[in-house]
Motif scaffolding. Structure first.
Motif, PDB file in Angstrom:
ATOM      1  N   LEU A  50       0.351  -1.667   0.180  1.00 29.51           N
ATOM      2  CA  LEU A  50      -0.129  -0.101  -0.243  1.00 29.51           C
ATOM      3  C   LEU A  50       1.357   1.666  -0.156  1.00 29.51           C
ATOM      4  CD1 LEU A  50      -2.403  -0.642   2.769  1.00 29.51           C
ATOM      5  CD2 LEU A  50      -2.903  -1.632   0.221  1.00 29.51           C
ATOM      6  N   ASP A  51       1.536   1.223  -1.316  1.00 27.66           N
ATOM      7  CA  ASP A  51       2.639   2.196  -1.066  1.00 27.66           C
ATOM      8  C   ASP A  51       2.382   3.978  -1.035  1.00 27.66           C
ATOM      9  OD1 ASP A  51       4.211   0.435  -1.305  1.00 27.66           O
ATOM     10  OD2 ASP A  51       4.921   0.809  -3.616  1.00 27.66           O
ATOM     11  N   ARG A  52       0.818   4.390  -1.170  1.00 25.14           N
ATOM     12  CA  ARG A  52      -0.173   5.645  -1.803  1.00 25.14           C
ATOM     13  C   ARG A  52       0.194   6.104  -0.871  1.00 25.14           C
ATOM     14  NH1 ARG A  52      -3.388   5.764  -6.685  1.00 25.14           N
ATOM     15  NH2 ARG A  52      -4.541   4.398  -5.287  1.00 25.14           N
ATOM     16  N   LEU A  53      -0.692   5.137   0.277  1.00 21.98           N
ATOM     17  CA  LEU A  53      -1.729   5.154   1.640  1.00 21.98           C
ATOM     18  C   LEU A  53      -0.333   5.157   2.719  1.00 21.98           C
ATOM     19  CD1 LEU A  53      -4.534   5.341   2.427  1.00 21.98           C
ATOM     20  CD2 LEU A  53      -3.567   2.908   2.920  1.00 21.98           C
ATOM     21  N   ALA A  54       0.651   4.780   2.027  1.00 24.46           N
ATOM     22  CA  ALA A  54       1.451   5.160   3.386  1.00 24.46           C
ATOM     23  C   ALA A  54       2.123   6.071   3.118  1.00 24.46           C
ATOM     24  CB  ALA A  54       2.780   3.899   2.817  1.00 24.46           C
ATOM     25  N   ASP A  55       2.526   6.561   1.489  1.00 25.59           N
ATOM     26  CA  ASP A  55       3.026   8.271   1.246  1.00 25.59           C
ATOM     27  C   ASP A  55       2.264   9.223   1.615  1.00 25.59           C
ATOM     28  OD1 ASP A  55       5.348   6.791   0.691  1.00 25.59           O
ATOM     29  OD2 ASP A  55       4.560   7.465  -0.954  1.00 25.59           O
TER      30      ASP A  55
END
Ligand SMILES: Cc1ncc(COP(=O)(O)O)c(C=O)c1O
Ligand SMILES: [Zn+2]
Length: 401
Positions: free
Chosen positions: A76-81
């Motif tokens: 969930l890269d985008r959410l983490a960013d």
């Protein structure tokens, strides 16, 4: 396995399927950890056989399986960013046969029922375990008794009922129903595979093993899971304790159990440093699946979490609904109960800073289809228009709300 162990008395006792509790201190008994050498069998297609050396089963009948486990670990890269979180993954347990993690436990418990020659099985459930046990009971051709708490969401009743178990909605104290079911099971020879059944808990270990392998034989820094009766969390803890004990890993993740603020007996006891829970009076939350005011493994969960350096958190209904929305923006539809994990991580990230290379895994335990009523308050926008108005509406861009 014919003997189970007590983590308080440090002794083992004969396995009694109708009373898996320590005869000395009355705490729940667990299957002893496997001894080395143990190996994974990654080429096997069934999770049960892939990890068979870590399960207390001499034989596995694949015909009883519905293909549970082997779920994706979704980055969930985008959410983490966006939220300023550590490297984030969702272990998507909604993809199990009855759309919750319960299938992993039921799959092992039903093998145990077959091994012991039971013709009838049962469970006491707030919802997800009912659907799971009814499905596996049908698959095995066993008569299945499902005792449901009053107020269980209709989706859960239907998802169990379609498999034609004996479905009994029981009024009265849910805490007592748990013990009563085991006593009646002894009288009528029904194996009640309830939330903290020791074989059910063994099934939950496979989630931890899969995460470890999916991360390239690494232990995540944080592992977050919703917490109610504690069976699931005990299984997850057990998997990493065993990986460490067997020499596959050199540390444990920080395991975070998350409750709803409206029913948080374990979070309260943990915050107070108490060794036992107090019954949580007047529980009120939209997260029905994790609303157990008097978890029978409470003392064991508190001990194991303390020993393992874990945390127990609580989040509000508003926070879990917001987190459910965040996960939906990544394409994941889970029940609010499961979104507690993300809500807790967001809270934690405000209170402490994580190492730059930290990894967090959310165990997304159940599908959003399990509780559609929880979406009522969102008033999800939809526009109504005529066919002739459609071209104009789309030309105008995307604000139909
Ligand atoms: C969706 C979901 N998540 C988490 C849990 C918590 O599991 P446990 O009761 O083993 O703590 C449950 C329990 O029913 C559940 O249905
Ligand atoms: Zn004991």
């Amino acid at each position: 396995v014919d003997r189970l162990e007590c983590r308080f008395c440090n002794k083992d006792y004969p396995y009694d399927p109708f009373s898996p509790f320590c005869p000395d201190c009355r705490e729940p008994l667990l299957v002893p950890s496997p001894v080395p050498p143990r190996a994974f069998h990654p080429a096997e297609s069934l999770a049960l056989t892939r990890f068979r050396e870590f399960l207390p089963l001499a034989a596995i009948d694949p015909a009883l399986s519905l293909g549970e486990g082997s779920t994706p670990l979704l980055p969930l890269d985008r959410l983490a960013d966006r939220l300023g979180l550590p490297a984030l993954f969702a272990k998507n347990e909604t993809l199990n046969p009855t759309q919750s993690f319960k299938d992993r436990g039921t799959a092992v418990a039903i093998q145990n029922a077959r091994r012991l020659g039971f013709r009838r099985i049962g469970t006491v459930s707030t919802g997800n375990m009912a659907a799971s046990t009814a499905a596996y009971g049908a698959r095995a051709g066993l008569e299945t008794v499902v005792l449901l708490k009053e107020g269980t969401p209709e989706e859960n009743i239907l998802m169990a009922g379609i498999h034609r178990p004996r479905l009994l909605v029981v009024e009265g104290d849910y805490g007592r129903l748990f013990y009563e079911s085991l006593a009646l099971g002894r009288r009528h020879r029904i194996l009640f595979m309830n939330s903290i059944d020791p074989f059910r808990i063994e099934g939950y270990k496979l989630t931890g093993f899969e995460i470890f392998l999916q991360l390239g034989r690494r232990v995540p820094d944080l592992l977050l899971a919703p917490l109610s009766s504690g069976g699931h969390l005990i299984g997850l803890l057990k998997s990493f304790l065993e990986l460490k004990g067997l020499g596959f890993a050199d540390r444990l993740p920080v395991v975070v159990g998350v409750q709803a603020e409206g029913c948080a007996p374990l979070a309260r006891a943990f915050a107070a440093g108490a060794p036992r829970i107090k019954i949580f009076e007047n529980p009120e939350t939209i997260a029905h699946a994790i609303s157990n005011p008097n978890p029978p493994a409470g003392t064991l969960v508190l001990k194991m979490m303390k020993d393992a350096g874990g945390l127990i958190a609580a989040v509000s209904d508003a926070e879990m609904l917001e987190a459910q929305g965040f996960l939906a923006q990544e394409g994941l539809f889970c029940q609010p109960d499961s979104a507690t994990t993300l809500a807790a991580l967001i809270k934690l990230s405000r209170e402490r800073s994580f190492a730059r290379d930290a990894t967090a895994v959310l165990v997304v335990t159940g599908s959003g289809l399990k509780n559609l009523k929880a979406l009522d308050s969102l008033r999800l926008p939809r526009a109504r228009l005529t066919l002739s108005g459609l071209a104009g509406a789309l030309a105008a861009g995307g604000t139909d709300a």
